[in-house]
Motif scaffolding. Structure first.
Motif, PDB file in Angstrom:
ATOM      1  N   GLN A 143      17.110 -12.493  63.553  1.00 27.48           N
ATOM      2  CA  GLN A 143      16.547 -12.497  62.226  1.00 27.48           C
ATOM      3  C   GLN A 143      17.165 -13.589  61.367  1.00 27.48           C
ATOM      4  O   GLN A 143      18.328 -13.931  61.503  1.00 27.48           O
ATOM      5  CB  GLN A 143      16.777 -11.141  61.554  1.00 27.48           C
ATOM      6  N   SER A 144      16.336 -14.093  60.441  1.00 26.10           N
ATOM      7  CA  SER A 144      16.851 -15.058  59.483  1.00 26.10           C
ATOM      8  C   SER A 144      17.618 -14.316  58.414  1.00 26.10           C
ATOM      9  O   SER A 144      17.375 -13.143  58.156  1.00 26.10           O
ATOM     10  CB  SER A 144      15.681 -15.828  58.859  1.00 26.10           C
ATOM     11  N   PRO A 145      18.577 -14.973  57.767  1.00 27.03           N
ATOM     12  CA  PRO A 145      19.322 -14.295  56.702  1.00 27.03           C
ATOM     13  C   PRO A 145      18.402 -13.954  55.543  1.00 27.03           C
ATOM     14  O   PRO A 145      17.360 -14.572  55.346  1.00 27.03           O
ATOM     15  CB  PRO A 145      20.376 -15.328  56.307  1.00 27.03           C
ATOM     16  N   LEU A 146      18.805 -12.966  54.763  1.00 25.55           N
ATOM     17  CA  LEU A 146      18.016 -12.594  53.595  1.00 25.55           C
ATOM     18  C   LEU A 146      17.974 -13.750  52.611  1.00 25.55           C
ATOM     19  O   LEU A 146      18.954 -14.458  52.427  1.00 25.55           O
ATOM     20  CB  LEU A 146      18.634 -11.369  52.937  1.00 25.55           C
ATOM     21  N   PRO A 147      16.827 -13.944  51.954  1.00 22.18           N
ATOM     22  CA  PRO A 147      16.690 -15.092  51.037  1.00 22.18           C
ATOM     23  C   PRO A 147      17.509 -14.877  49.773  1.00 22.18           C
ATOM     24  O   PRO A 147      17.864 -13.758  49.425  1.00 22.18           O
ATOM     25  CB  PRO A 147      15.187 -15.105  50.731  1.00 22.18           C
ATOM     26  N   PRO A 148      17.808 -15.968  49.058  1.00 14.49           N
ATOM     27  CA  PRO A 148      18.519 -15.832  47.787  1.00 14.49           C
ATOM     28  C   PRO A 148      17.652 -15.102  46.766  1.00 14.49           C
ATOM     29  O   PRO A 148      16.427 -15.095  46.853  1.00 14.49           O
ATOM     30  CB  PRO A 148      18.773 -17.280  47.362  1.00 14.49           C
ATOM     31  N   LEU A 149      18.314 -14.488  45.781  1.00 11.31           N
ATOM     32  CA  LEU A 149      17.622 -13.721  44.759  1.00 11.31           C
ATOM     33  C   LEU A 149      17.542 -14.517  43.462  1.00 11.31           C
ATOM     34  O   LEU A 149      18.337 -15.428  43.229  1.00 11.31           O
ATOM     35  CB  LEU A 149      18.368 -12.409  44.504  1.00 11.31           C
ATOM     36  N   PRO A 150      16.580 -14.141  42.594  1.00  8.51           N
ATOM     37  CA  PRO A 150      16.533 -14.779  41.272  1.00  8.51           C
ATOM     38  C   PRO A 150      17.832 -14.544  40.509  1.00  8.51           C
ATOM     39  O   PRO A 150      18.546 -13.575  40.755  1.00  8.51           O
ATOM     40  CB  PRO A 150      15.350 -14.078  40.590  1.00  8.51           C
ATOM     41  N   ALA A 151      18.114 -15.412  39.581  1.00 12.24           N
ATOM     42  CA  ALA A 151      19.318 -15.260  38.765  1.00 12.24           C
ATOM     43  C   ALA A 151      19.153 -14.065  37.845  1.00 12.24           C
ATOM     44  O   ALA A 151      18.126 -13.904  37.194  1.00 12.24           O
ATOM     45  CB  ALA A 151      19.561 -16.528  37.951  1.00 12.24           C
ATOM     46  N   SER A 152      20.172 -13.212  37.798  1.00 16.08           N
ATOM     47  CA  SER A 152      20.103 -12.033  36.929  1.00 16.08           C
ATOM     48  C   SER A 152      20.808 -12.269  35.606  1.00 16.08           C
ATOM     49  O   SER A 152      20.868 -11.380  34.771  1.00 16.08           O
ATOM     50  CB  SER A 152      20.722 -10.826  37.634  1.00 16.08           C
ATOM     51  N   ASP A 153      21.349 -13.462  35.416  1.00 17.91           N
ATOM     52  CA  ASP A 153      22.072 -13.748  34.175  1.00 17.91           C
ATOM     53  C   ASP A 153      21.230 -14.611  33.228  1.00 17.91           C
ATOM     54  O   ASP A 153      21.759 -15.259  32.336  1.00 17.91           O
ATOM     55  CB  ASP A 153      23.403 -14.448  34.488  1.00 17.91           C
ATOM     56  N   ARG A 154      19.902 -14.605  33.436  1.00 19.92           N
ATOM     57  CA  ARG A 154      19.014 -15.372  32.569  1.00 19.92           C
ATOM     58  C   ARG A 154      17.967 -14.423  31.983  1.00 19.92           C
ATOM     59  O   ARG A 154      16.806 -14.409  32.387  1.00 19.92           O
ATOM     60  CB  ARG A 154      18.342 -16.503  33.337  1.00 19.92           C
ATOM     61  N   PRO A 155      18.368 -13.595  31.051  1.00 16.07           N
ATOM     62  CA  PRO A 155      17.448 -12.589  30.511  1.00 16.07           C
ATOM     63  C   PRO A 155      16.226 -13.186  29.840  1.00 16.07           C
ATOM     64  O   PRO A 155      15.172 -12.564  29.805  1.00 16.07           O
ATOM     65  CB  PRO A 155      18.317 -11.809  29.511  1.00 16.07           C
ATOM     66  N   GLU A 156      16.365 -14.411  29.288  1.00 17.78           N
ATOM     67  CA  GLU A 156      15.216 -15.006  28.615  1.00 17.78           C
ATOM     68  C   GLU A 156      14.100 -15.305  29.602  1.00 17.78           C
ATOM     69  O   GLU A 156      12.908 -15.155  29.295  1.00 17.78           O
ATOM     70  CB  GLU A 156      15.620 -16.276  27.846  1.00 17.78           C
ATOM     71  N   ALA A 157      14.453 -15.694  30.839  1.00 20.40           N
ATOM     72  CA  ALA A 157      13.434 -15.963  31.859  1.00 20.40           C
ATOM     73  C   ALA A 157      12.737 -14.668  32.265  1.00 20.40           C
ATOM     74  O   ALA A 157      11.514 -14.629  32.429  1.00 20.40           O
ATOM     75  CB  ALA A 157      14.071 -16.616  33.085  1.00 20.40           C
ATOM     76  N   LEU A 166      22.985  -4.270  43.721  1.00 22.97           N
ATOM     77  CA  LEU A 166      23.372  -4.355  42.320  1.00 22.97           C
ATOM     78  C   LEU A 166      22.654  -5.504  41.624  1.00 22.97           C
ATOM     79  O   LEU A 166      22.229  -5.382  40.461  1.00 22.97           O
ATOM     80  CB  LEU A 166      24.888  -4.524  42.206  1.00 22.97           C
ATOM     81  N   HIS A 167      22.511  -6.597  42.330  1.00 23.58           N
ATOM     82  CA  HIS A 167      21.800  -7.758  41.774  1.00 23.58           C
ATOM     83  C   HIS A 167      20.345  -7.390  41.507  1.00 23.58           C
ATOM     84  O   HIS A 167      19.789  -7.690  40.438  1.00 23.58           O
ATOM     85  CB  HIS A 167      21.891  -8.931  42.751  1.00 23.58           C
ATOM     86  N   ILE A 168      19.715  -6.723  42.470  1.00 24.76           N
ATOM     87  CA  ILE A 168      18.307  -6.357  42.319  1.00 24.76           C
ATOM     88  C   ILE A 168      18.140  -5.324  41.213  1.00 24.76           C
ATOM     89  O   ILE A 168      17.157  -5.349  40.463  1.00 24.76           O
ATOM     90  CB  ILE A 168      17.733  -5.888  43.671  1.00 24.76           C
ATOM     91  N   THR A 169      19.093  -4.395  41.074  1.00 20.65           N
ATOM     92  CA  THR A 169      19.036  -3.444  39.965  1.00 20.65           C
ATOM     93  C   THR A 169      19.056  -4.176  38.635  1.00 20.65           C
ATOM     94  O   THR A 169      18.322  -3.816  37.703  1.00 20.65           O
ATOM     95  CB  THR A 169      20.207  -2.448  40.056  1.00 20.65           C
ATOM     96  N   LEU A 182      17.904  -7.102  38.069  1.00 20.68           N
ATOM     97  CA  LEU A 182      16.578  -7.699  37.913  1.00 20.68           C
ATOM     98  C   LEU A 182      15.561  -6.656  37.467  1.00 20.68           C
ATOM     99  O   LEU A 182      14.725  -6.914  36.592  1.00 20.68           O
ATOM    100  CB  LEU A 182      16.133  -8.338  39.234  1.00 20.68           C
ATOM    101  N   THR A 183      15.605  -5.467  38.078  1.00 22.45           N
ATOM    102  CA  THR A 183      14.682  -4.391  37.710  1.00 22.45           C
ATOM    103  C   THR A 183      14.835  -4.031  36.244  1.00 22.45           C
ATOM    104  O   THR A 183      13.843  -3.901  35.511  1.00 22.45           O
ATOM    105  CB  THR A 183      14.937  -3.154  38.594  1.00 22.45           C
ATOM    106  N   LEU A 184      16.072  -3.862  35.799  1.00 21.70           N
ATOM    107  CA  LEU A 184      16.313  -3.482  34.404  1.00 21.70           C
ATOM    108  C   LEU A 184      15.872  -4.584  33.446  1.00 21.70           C
ATOM    109  O   LEU A 184      15.254  -4.317  32.407  1.00 21.70           O
ATOM    110  CB  LEU A 184      17.793  -3.156  34.202  1.00 21.70           C
ATOM    111  N   ALA A 185      16.176  -5.825  33.796  1.00 21.59           N
ATOM    112  CA  ALA A 185      15.809  -6.941  32.916  1.00 21.59           C
ATOM    113  C   ALA A 185      14.294  -7.093  32.820  1.00 21.59           C
ATOM    114  O   ALA A 185      13.746  -7.249  31.727  1.00 21.59           O
ATOM    115  CB  ALA A 185      16.444  -8.236  33.436  1.00 21.59           C
ATOM    116  N   LEU A 186      13.609  -7.034  33.957  1.00 19.04           N
ATOM    117  CA  LEU A 186      12.163  -7.231  33.961  1.00 19.04           C
ATOM    118  C   LEU A 186      11.437  -6.045  33.324  1.00 19.04           C
ATOM    119  O   LEU A 186      10.325  -6.200  32.827  1.00 19.04           O
ATOM    120  CB  LEU A 186      11.673  -7.439  35.397  1.00 19.04           C
ATOM    121  N   SER A 187      12.077  -4.884  33.305  1.00 20.90           N
ATOM    122  CA  SER A 187      11.476  -3.709  32.682  1.00 20.90           C
ATOM    123  C   SER A 187      11.784  -3.614  31.193  1.00 20.90           C
ATOM    124  O   SER A 187      11.337  -2.676  30.524  1.00 20.90           O
ATOM    125  CB  SER A 187      11.971  -2.433  33.388  1.00 20.90           C
TER     126      SER A 187
END
Length: 509
Positions: A6-20, A203-206, A208-213
């Motif tokens: 398997q290929s490694p998991l892809p990088p995630l969006p930055a979670s420290d850019r709430p404006e985006a 934790l990173h994805i959490t 993202l979920t909180l920011a996008l919500s």
């Protein structure tokens, strides 16, 4: 360890850019990329198929060129979309810079994460972020899942969200947060939310979920079980959909506990008591072993920590073969080499045989911190349909226990009760018989219980409207049936207690 192919998991969006995240959220809402919008676009059959990870109906339903159809293909069906088309709907530069989107070659863009609209209990428009490939791929599944992958909303997480007691609290703890769904719910009624996970990607994805919500950020901490929680911290609510799968080894972080047998679930429950504030609730999903020569209910009773009431409900039981097959399919092992699949299947059965496990139970565990001298402990099997959400039902169960525990029979008969909403009476007997063989009271709300009562119990329940005390009702019934009222008062409280405990009768305060 992940499969070497398997290929490694892809990088995630930055979670420290709430404006985006805020700009992306605004664009998604403007295009009606919401739970209601999806249902209207796809129709109920295709919407339900998408929840089962079947994408063909949704692909057929999004062959047009509207902004909503484009977003469904991009974020849910994970199809490449021309950049010019995306730019008409989303802030492309900000999404590329912060990592929500990536170039796919040529002039096309792809999403880097799955973004799924989710309707909150108060009509909120939320978005649950998860790793790509965890919710698409048809009946054959997504292929082999990798260690560290973060799943989105599933049946288990929805169940836990539905059974959680939703009262305003000062502090809530989400153990094993995953994609952040429980933390998102908790943030609506908790002043402070702490979310933990052994997997830093989760934790990173959490975040993202909180920011996008559009929800306030939680205190995110890395670690296993209660390790990230300080010794002086207690919580009014603890929730966990833990990696409860009983498996040989800990190959997949999102589901395998890494402890022998059901030790992870046992440890989680036993350690929760010291972390609860007085009156606080801890609610978990769990698996437990049915061991040869051992009562499964006794096994679970031994898990309950001192100073806690408990209500444990077994919802399902699978024999060891069914259980192994379920989780081998979940990992996609059935799609690989047949010899390797057989070897893994054998390893599961060897593990169960060594532990003398004949079946595995699944269900809910609710603890409540109490100062009662003798805590209440209920362990039961209830595989029948229920009506979600059940949070209020579970809270009311413990409130009723408090009342029953604090009132002896004489005090109970001084109380006033009324029949709960949507209770029906069924009479069971041979056709044409003058009297029924027995009477059944059945709930159409909450746990949807059914209980057999005698004629006195049925008559008592039918008269309860809160105006007369229980004792006066029994006196009237005694006069009607020609029975000594003292004897009737003596033998009926046990039946009344059961009807109150199970929610057929409500206390009128």
């Amino acid at each position: 360890m992940s499969n070497a192919s398997q290929s490694p998991l892809p990088p995630l969006p930055a979670s420290d850019r709430p404006e985006a995240a805020a700009r992306l959220r605004d664009a998604l809402l403007a295009a009606s990329f919401t739970a209601d919008g999806l249902l209207e676009l796809l129709g109920a059959p295709a919407y339900a198929a998408l929840a089962r990870s079947e994408t063909v109906p949704a692909l057929r339903a999004t062959r047009g060129d509207t902004p909503l159809e484009m977003l469904v293909r991009l974020f849910l069906l994970q199809q490449p979309v021309p950049q010019a088309r995306v730019a008409e709907v989303l802030p492309v530069d900000a999404c590329l810079e912060s990592g929500w989107l990536a170039r796919a070659g040529g002039d096309e863009l792809v999403a880097t994460v799955d973004v799924r609209p989710y309707g909150g209990p108060g009509g909120e428009d939320w978005f649950i972020v998860s790793d790509l490939g965890c919710a698409v791929g048809g009946a054959g599944g997504i292929g082999r899942r990798e260690e560290g992958v973060v799943l989105g909303v599933g049946g288990a997480s929805m169940t836990l969200a539905g059974i959680t007691v939703r009262t305003p609290v000062a502090a809530a703890l989400d153990l094993g947060t995953g994609s952040g769904i429980q933390a998102l719910h908790a943030a609506q009624h908790a002043t402070r939310v702490v979310a933990t996970d052994l997997n830093p990607r989760a934790l990173h994805i959490t975040a993202l979920t909180l920011a996008l919500s559009g929800t306030a950020a939680a205190d995110l901490r890395e670690g296993s079980l209660f390790e990230p929680v300080r010794n002086d911290e207690t919580y009014d609510l603890i929730v966990s959909n833990p990696p409860f799968v009983i498996s040989p080894g800990a190959r997949l972080t999102y589901r395998d506990g890494g402890m022998g047998g059901d030790d992870l679930c046992r440890t989680l429950v036993q350690q929760a008591g010291d972390r609860l504030s007085e009156g606080g609730f801890a609610q978990f999903l769990a698996n437990w072993q049915h061991v040869e020569g051992e009562d499964w209910q006794d096994r679970l009773r031994s898990w309950v920590p001192p100073g806690c009431d408990a209500w444990i409900v077994q919802r399902e039981v699978q024999d060891v073969n069914q259980y192994a097959e379920l989780w081998l399919r979940d990992a996609g092992d059935h799609q690989g080499d047949a010899a390797e699949y057989q070897a893994r299947y054998d390893a599961w059965l060897d593990e169960f045989e060594a532990r003398k496990v004949k079946a595995v139970g699944f269900g809910w565990i609710t603890l409540r911190r109490t100062n009662a001298a003798v805590p209440s402990l209920t362990v039961e099997e209830w595989p029948h349909p229920v009506e979600q959400p059940l949070g209020d039902t579970i809270r009311a169960h413990f409130d009723r226990l408090d009342h029953l525990r604090g009132h002896d029979d004489a005090a109970l008969l001084e109380g006033h009760f009324r029949l709960a909403a949507e209770i029906v009476q069924e009479q069971v007997g041979l056709p044409g018989a003058e009297d029924p063989e027995h009477v059944v009271l059945r709930q159409h709300r909450g746990m949807r219980r059914a209980t057999r009562v005698d004629t006195v119990g049925a008559g008592f329940a039918g008269v309860c409207d809160g105006t007369m005390s229980a004792g006066r009702i029994l006196d009237a019934i005694a006069q009607l049936i020609g029975e000594d009222p003292v004897l009737l008062r003596d033998r009926t409280p046990a039946q009344i207690r059961l009807l109150v405990e199970q929610g057929f009768l409500e206390l009128v305060r």
